[in-house]
Structures are given as structure tokens and as C-alpha cells.
Scaffold this active site. Sequence first.
Site, short mmCIF file in Angstrom:
data_model
loop_
_atom_site.label_atom_id
_atom_site.label_comp_id
_atom_site.label_asym_id
_atom_site.label_seq_id
_atom_site.Cartn_x
_atom_site.Cartn_y
_atom_site.Cartn_z
N THR A 174 0.88 -0.82 -0.11
CA THR A 174 -0.21 0.37 0.62
C THR A 174 0.65 1.12 -0.04
OG1 THR A 174 -1.35 -1.03 1.05
CG2 THR A 174 -1.68 1.38 1.41
N ARG B 58 -14.79 -5.89 -0.13
CA ARG B 58 -14.31 -5.19 0.71
C ARG B 58 -13.42 -4.37 1.00
NH1 ARG B 58 -9.13 -4.37 1.76
NH2 ARG B 58 -8.00 -4.92 4.18
N VAL B 59 -14.02 -3.32 1.38
CA VAL B 59 -13.01 -2.39 1.37
C VAL B 59 -11.70 -2.68 2.91
CG1 VAL B 59 -13.49 -0.01 1.46
CG2 VAL B 59 -14.57 -1.42 0.41
N ASP C 18 -8.97 -0.27 5.27
CA ASP C 18 -9.03 1.19 5.87
C ASP C 18 -8.18 2.24 5.23
OD1 ASP C 18 -6.07 -0.58 5.46
OD2 ASP C 18 -5.10 1.24 5.91
N THR D 197 0.20 1.82 6.23
CA THR D 197 -0.31 1.33 6.01
C THR D 197 -0.02 -0.53 6.70
OG1 THR D 197 1.24 -0.38 4.41
CG2 THR D 197 2.42 1.32 5.97
N GLY D 198 -0.53 -1.25 5.67
CA GLY D 198 -1.13 -3.06 7.01
C GLY D 198 -1.77 -3.52 6.86
N GLY E 113 -5.55 -3.91 6.72
CA GLY E 113 -6.91 -3.18 6.76
C GLY E 113 -7.56 -3.19 8.23
N1 GLY Z 1 -3.73 -1.08 3.83
C1 GLY Z 1 -4.21 -1.56 2.85
C2 GLY Z 1 -5.64 -3.18 2.47
O1 GLY Z 1 -6.02 -3.81 4.17
O2 GLY Z 1 -6.64 -2.95 2.48
#
Ligand code: GLY
Length: 310
Positions: free
Chosen positions: A171, A199-200, A202, A222-223, A225
Site C-alpha cells: 500500500t 471488501r474495503v 483502511d 499501511t498494513g 486493513g
Molecule cells: N492496508 C491496505 C488494506 O488492507 O487494504
Amino acid sequence: MKSERKCAIILHGGAGDLSNLSTNELGRLTRATTKALERGFESTKGKTALDGVQDAVLTMENSGLFNAGIGSVFTLSGRIEMDAAIMNGRNLSCGAVGAVSNVRNPILLARRILEETDHSLVVGRMARRLAEKFGLAGTVLPSNKRREMWKQMRKNPAKYLKKNIAYASDTVGAVAIDAKGNIASGVSTGGLWLKLDGRVGDSALVGAGLYAENEAGGVAATGIGEAIMNVLLAKIVHGYMSTGRSAMDACKFGIENITAKKGPNTAGLVAIDSQGNFGYALNTKTMIVASMSEGMDRPTAKILTDRSLA
Ligand code: GLY
């Protein structure tokens, strides 16, 4: 009128595990990160912090090397669905898109939603229509390498569906402060490998994947979500900066918090506080980070490791 401030920008190319990459591959990532930083810094200096984060993220989306824009990973069914958001710390306005697939640069669509609609987050049919209306519609054609990876992973999805950070990295995100002291944050992602369609994560959600507010600072996460959303990671970091703590202390605090609640290998952060100080922290093996501020000779782009911060 506010006095002139030192412009600064920090960006990341994703938290995860790059330990298996070759020296050449790491070199390509570092050069792409530096290019994005230079582009973002120029825009921050010549225009605004909002333009700076937009252009840094845009450059990474267009590189094809990160999990964002044309480099995005596949959903379980083989689709590309991207999230992005941008936030203006001057007035707390934000624009975001979730699970968009007909746009090559989700960060530009997020910016137009911020500037030209009454809304903060748009998904589905209207996100597609807005991409067309703003002339941003386009097809993301993933590389053969990405498609081959998807085919292999698809044979044993259970192995990858445990929200493993090794398959969630890359990300991209940026935070900038401009000469007027305005702070902005932006993030963009293809999300997790083999995520469910729809799916959405963070990166579409203010308070989770990003936050910006001039009085305290800005942050980009980042990581994984789901872990980041569960703790509202960006808002934790912003809240800590608003008590007068530095960006570095606030990032460390945020990572300690998510590690305690959701475990290690879940997140990385970059931030700038209202004094223009940089912050970063991670609980993953690696995270690419680059930063530049007025007065620095040259940008620094480096691959941080959990050990380098110990
Ligand atoms: N941090 C990106 C996601 O999990 O979509």
C-alpha cells in the site's frame, strides 16, 4: 497571516516483508520511492501539501511496482478493486473511494470527490460514473507476474486468506506540510491479495488509514486493513500528536497500541507533526520510507526493518 514554514514530505511504499527480494528488485523499489518523493516535494513547495501527497501517491500508483494503481493485486475472483483517500488538514475535508476498478489512479478520483462533490466517500456505481465524468476512467492491466501469482495463490486460497502481512504489503501513502503550515495525507491500495470482491480496507477510511489536521499533524498507515480499522490507527496517532507529542513518539505509540490489541505484523506508519517533524514506526519486518524537507541536501529513501528501529 501565518509565517512561512519549511515544506516537508514523508511517504511509504508499504509495510510487509521484503526480505526475499533481490538487490536489483530492492533497488528498483528504492528508486521508484525516491522519484515519488521528489515529485511530491516539488508539488508541496510549488503548490500545496494536498498537491504534494496527491502527486507522490500518483507517481507510486503509476510505477506498477507497488500494490496501488496499475500495480494492484487481485481479489479472490481475479478482479482489481482499489481503495484510496486524501485529506486536507486545513479544513478536515476528505475524498475517498472504495473498491473501484475502472480507474488507473484512484488518488485522483479521491481528490476530485474532495473538491467537487458534497461527499467524503463514494463507492459502487456512482464511483464508476464519477471516474467517467472526471475523465479518469481506464483499465488496470496487471503484469503477467501478478497474474501468475494469482493463479498459484488461487490453488490454495486458505493459505493466503489469514490476513498474512506478507501478502498485504505495498500500500502507498504520503504526508506533507507546505509553506503555509497546511498538512495533508493521502493513501492508495489494491488491498489484500485474494480479498473478497467488495471488501474495503483502511485506505478508504479517514481515521483508520489516514488523518490530517493542521493543529496536530498528519498520518498515513499501511498494513492489514481490518486490524487498522479495528483500532482506528490513524486517529490514535493524530490524537497523541494533538497532546503536543512529536510525530515520532506518536507513531511509536500507535504501533505499540495496534501490536498489543491485534498482534505483530499488522501495520506501519508515517507522520508529520505541526512543527514539521517526521515520524515513522512499524511492527512488520520491513517498510520502505522516504522523506525530504527544505534544507536537506537530498531525499532519503530507505528500507526500514523492525531491527533498525529497536
Ligand atoms: N492496508 C491496505 C488494506 O488492507 O487494504
